[in-house]
Scaffold this active site. Structure first.
Site, PDB file in Angstrom:
ATOM      1  N   GLY A  92      -5.573  20.918  44.086  1.00 22.92           N
ATOM      2  CA  GLY A  92      -5.751  20.335  42.760  1.00 22.92           C
ATOM      3  C   GLY A  92      -4.769  19.228  42.459  1.00 22.92           C
ATOM      4  CD  GLU A  95      -8.517  22.548  47.861  1.00 17.51           C
ATOM      5  OE1 GLU A  95      -8.207  22.049  46.774  1.00 17.51           O
ATOM      6  OE2 GLU A  95      -8.456  21.912  48.946  1.00 17.51           O
ATOM      7  CG  MET A 112      10.908  39.289  75.935  1.00 25.16           C
ATOM      8  SD  MET A 112       9.649  38.598  74.835  1.00 25.16           S
ATOM      9  CE  MET A 112      10.283  39.074  73.233  1.00 25.16           C
ATOM     10  CB  VAL A 151      19.099  43.927  78.922  1.00 19.21           C
ATOM     11  CG1 VAL A 151      20.261  42.979  78.672  1.00 19.21           C
ATOM     12  CG2 VAL A 151      19.311  45.241  78.179  1.00 19.21           C
ATOM     13  CB  VAL A 152      15.628  46.085  81.858  1.00 19.89           C
ATOM     14  CG1 VAL A 152      16.833  47.020  81.905  1.00 19.89           C
ATOM     15  CG2 VAL A 152      14.402  46.782  82.414  1.00 19.89           C
ATOM     16  CE  LYS A 204      15.835  47.461  75.442  1.00 19.57           C
ATOM     17  NZ  LYS A 204      16.119  46.042  75.162  1.00 19.57           N
ATOM     18  CE1 TYR A 250       2.348  35.634  58.700  1.00 17.89           C
ATOM     19  CE2 TYR A 250       3.866  37.417  58.182  1.00 17.89           C
ATOM     20  CZ  TYR A 250       3.193  36.278  57.806  1.00 17.89           C
ATOM     21  OH  TYR A 250       3.387  35.779  56.551  1.00 17.89           O
TER      22      TYR A 250
END
Length: 716
Positions: free
Chosen positions: A117, A140, A326, A402-403, A409, A661
């Site tokens: 608009g 739109e 990653m 890491v793995v 971890k 997402y």
């Protein structure tokens, strides 16, 4: 003062030139709500009645021009019958027409964003001057709609059919160079010169140097193309738009059709056609879902803003542990968005791989002219590869990548914690391991949380921020802020097996396994779910994710939720895993993969898959698309409800947006909970009951039963 309202004012400047200013009180931006539209009509009437006004400039008192309609206010209107929606459009258009029909020249000065608009308001003026920093567009269609304030009428008459189709059907947001080239803008100046340039243009009209009435007449008369050329132009562009939009997004095609319908009409006749068709498209389920998606996205942003306000720390230096796919992706994204990052690994070879990954991604951006060579060098300089913890004392946020092994971890996290300053935030990029359990190895568990990125990091917009039992609000706030700085959409969830996204995704895969057990063809399931709107079916998705990854995550789910996700039979995915068919990474899974002409993996049917599955699945039978969809979607939707019920996720909006997402849930269906709403909570419970004999993933959760009993929905 000619007119004074809460959103619009009109003031007489020098030389008989008036200024119509949009400055909505109590808001940071201008938008068209009912009050603004009513005041615009009143201001236009006051300007017309004032005999001292010879010309008009239209300006904004905000940092933007007008961001568009207030969609939060108009959603209730879309629930009205079509004729009432069309009547509202025509009523609103009277305000825009009143500006366009003023008995003197009008120039719009666009100082910032003018969307929907906002741009339609500018189109109702005779000329448009913009600051170099402005951006304009008619987005739109991204809400399942098309312009309803005269955009489909004025735009093709102003810039031609082909350009108008591109602007309206694609829904893009454009910079001033393109807008000037296409004829949407008449001039572009530096921001500090904008108002003077608009006034100067009005004066040129008053001096007779520019025929503003001829310019105005173009927008009010039929398109100038001969009928045959007109038909060919729309048919050609309409076919292209239909191909690009696909069958699940009707708004772009409807926009082209409506422009063709009213192309031979005068403005007022054309506006009636626009209004009538706008009302039809506003009543489609796609519009309901996409508008809902927009509102849910706003709700997630608001929730994240509330998190950040709870004490987010400044993030000037980041670090990532692990230089794999990653880790390299995280480093690239952080550096690209301006946060320097240290990338640590235990081997030079791994660091080389991480830097090569970042270099490849940047090279692609250079190829596509989204970055120049100097920009690429600058980003790469923000990534510092290292084999030691030398500079970790200055790091604000560390992401461990890491793995996926709990003991490894925990060891790495405990080691790095010793190197950090007292308030540094530590996060683990894990998809399956409990954040609370990982935190047990740390001296400051309050400074630790999960930060689950999705692969590929540079493309996937979601980051799950996982709160462990002892995670502090400051830690959550800081990680939300860091994800936002990286250009991601964070969703905060509580700790549980699979967190939110994988916990919801794996019952969907469970439904897939049960279908194949009962004789469904995996290709038929893929086709049905792709027709439903998924970017890829479950077999193809498992191949892309990695069959080995899927089997590992499924085991975590089965251990965490044995009453629902321990199915008691060998499913097709396990058969693929036992035969070392891990998907694209081994070039064979449910499908076989060959390189296409661009070097990308292309899936082809592999008869060996059927041979391997035969001893473990039922006799092949044809199952209807309707049943396939029900048996696939019920488990995903019911588990989403359970996550809401168990307080794993804070709101229905956050739950739905995480699925959009994170795993590509079909946007035009709005998310799992809005999908339930589209069917109806009572009807969905009945659907659950129909398939409840298949197992726990099909049983309706209590929250869903309660809403059904009360006739409630998840989104009101």
């Amino acid at each position: 003062m000619i007119y004074s309202g809460k959103a619009v004012t009109a003031t007489l400047l020098d030389d008989g030139i008036a200024e119509l200013k949009f400055d909505l009180q109590g808001e940071s931006v201008n938008k068209f709500n009912r009050e603004t539209i009513e005041e615009l009509a009143q201001a236009a009437a006051a300007l017309k009645a004032d005999g001292n006004v010879k010309g008009l400039i239209v300006t904004s008192g905000k940092g933007v021009f007008i961001v568009g309609a207030d969609i939060t206010e108009f959603t209730d209107m879309f629930k009205l019958p079509e004729d009432e929606i069309a009547g509202w459009c025509l009523s609103a258009n009277q305000a825009f027409n009143a500006v366009e029909d003023l008995p003197f020249p009008t120039v719009c000065a666009i100082n910032g964003i003018a969307l929907g608009g906002g741009l339609e308001m500018a189109l109702s003026c005779d000329f448009r001057v913009a600051a170099t920093t402005a951006q304009v567009g008619l987005p739109e269609v991204k809400l399942g709609l098309f312009p309803g304030f005269g955009g489909t009428v004025r735009m093709p008459r102003l810039i031609g059919v082909d350009n108008a189709v591109e602007w309206i059907a694609a829904g893009g947001q454009h910079k001033t160079d393109k807008a000037l080239k296409d004829g949407v803008l008449d001039a572009v100046v530096e921001p500090e010169k904008l108002k003077d340039a608009a006034i100067a243009l009005v004066k040129q009209c008053l001096e007779g140097k520019i025929d503003y009435q001829a310019k105005r007449a173009e927008k009010q008369q039929p398109l100038k193309l001969p009928p045959m050329e007109n038909m060919m132009a729309f048919q050609t562009s309409g076919a292209f738009v239909a191909q690009q939009a696909g069958r699940n997004y009707p708004a772009p095609v409807a926009a082209v059709n409506v422009m063709q319908q009213h192309g031979g009409m005068t403005r007022d006749q054309a506006l009636e056609v626009e209004a009538k068709n706008f009302a039809k498209i506003a009543k489609t389920p796609q519009a309901t879902s996409l508008v809902g998606l927009f509102l849910a996205d706003q709700a997630v942003k608001k929730a994240n803003g509330a998190h950040v306000k709870k004490g987010a720390l400044e993030i000037n230096q980041a670090a990532v542990l692990g230089a794999g796919i990653m880790g390299g992706g995280i480093a690239f994204q952080s550096a690209l968005k301006g946060t320097p990052i240290i990338m640590k690994d235990i081997a030079d070879k791994a660091l080389d791989l991480g830097m090569n990954e970042a270099s490849k991604l940047l090279a692609r951006r250079v190829e596509r002219k989204r970055l120049d060579a100097a920009g690429m060098g600058k980003v790469l300089s923000q990534i510092r590869p290292t084999l030691n913890y030398g500079d970790f004392a200055d790091v604000d946020v560390v992401v461990e990548a890491v793995v996926e092994n709990e003991k490894i971890k925990q060891s790495v996290l405990a080691e790095v914690e010793e190197k950090l300053k007292g308030d540094a935030v530590l996060a683990s990029n894990t998809s399956t391991i409990s954040i609370t359990r990982l935190a047990s190895a740390l001296k400051k568990p309050e400074n630790f949380a999960g930060m689950h990125f999705f692969n590929p990091v540079h493309m996937m917009p979601l980051v799950e921020i996982i709160r462990g039992e002892k995670t502090s609000d400051t830690t959550v706030a800081t990680l939300v802020k860091y994800a936002q700085k990286m250009g991601k959409n964070p969703v905060v969830v509580n700790d549980c097996p699979g967190f939110l996204v994988n916990r919801v995704l794996f019952p969907y895969f469970g439904g897939f396994g049960l279908l194949l057990r009962d004789g469904a063809d995996f290709q038929a399931v893929d086709k049905a779910m792709e027709k439903f709107g998924w970017p890829m079916g479950p077999a193809y998705l498992l191949d892309v994710v990695g069959i080995d990854t899927g089997v590992h995550a499924a085991a975590v789910m089965a251990e965490g939720f044995p009453e629902r996700m321990n199915y008691g039979f060998k499913d097709a995915t396990t058969v693929m895993f036992e035969n070392k068919r891990y998907g694209q990474k081994t070039n064979v899974g449910f499908y076989r993969y060959e390189e296409d002409k661009k070097g990308k993996p292309k899936k082809v049917v592999d008869d060996e898959t059927y041979t391997l599955l035969a001893p473990h699945v039922g006799e092949r039978q044809e199952i209807s698309e309707e049943e396939i969809v029900a048996r696939m979607m019920i488990p995903m939707c019911t588990e989403t409800v359970r996550c809401l019920e168990d307080n794993i996720v804070g709101s229905a909006a956050e739950a739905d947006m995480a699925m959009i997402y994170g795993i590509g849930f079909p946007p035009f269906r709005g998310g799992p909970l809005r999908y339930i709403d589209s069917i109806g909570t009572r009807e969905f419970v009945a659907l659950c009951d129909k398939y409840a004999h298949l197992g726990g993933i099909y049983e309706a959760p209590q929250l869903l039963k309660d809403k059904a009993a009360k006739g409630e929905s998840f989104f009101g």
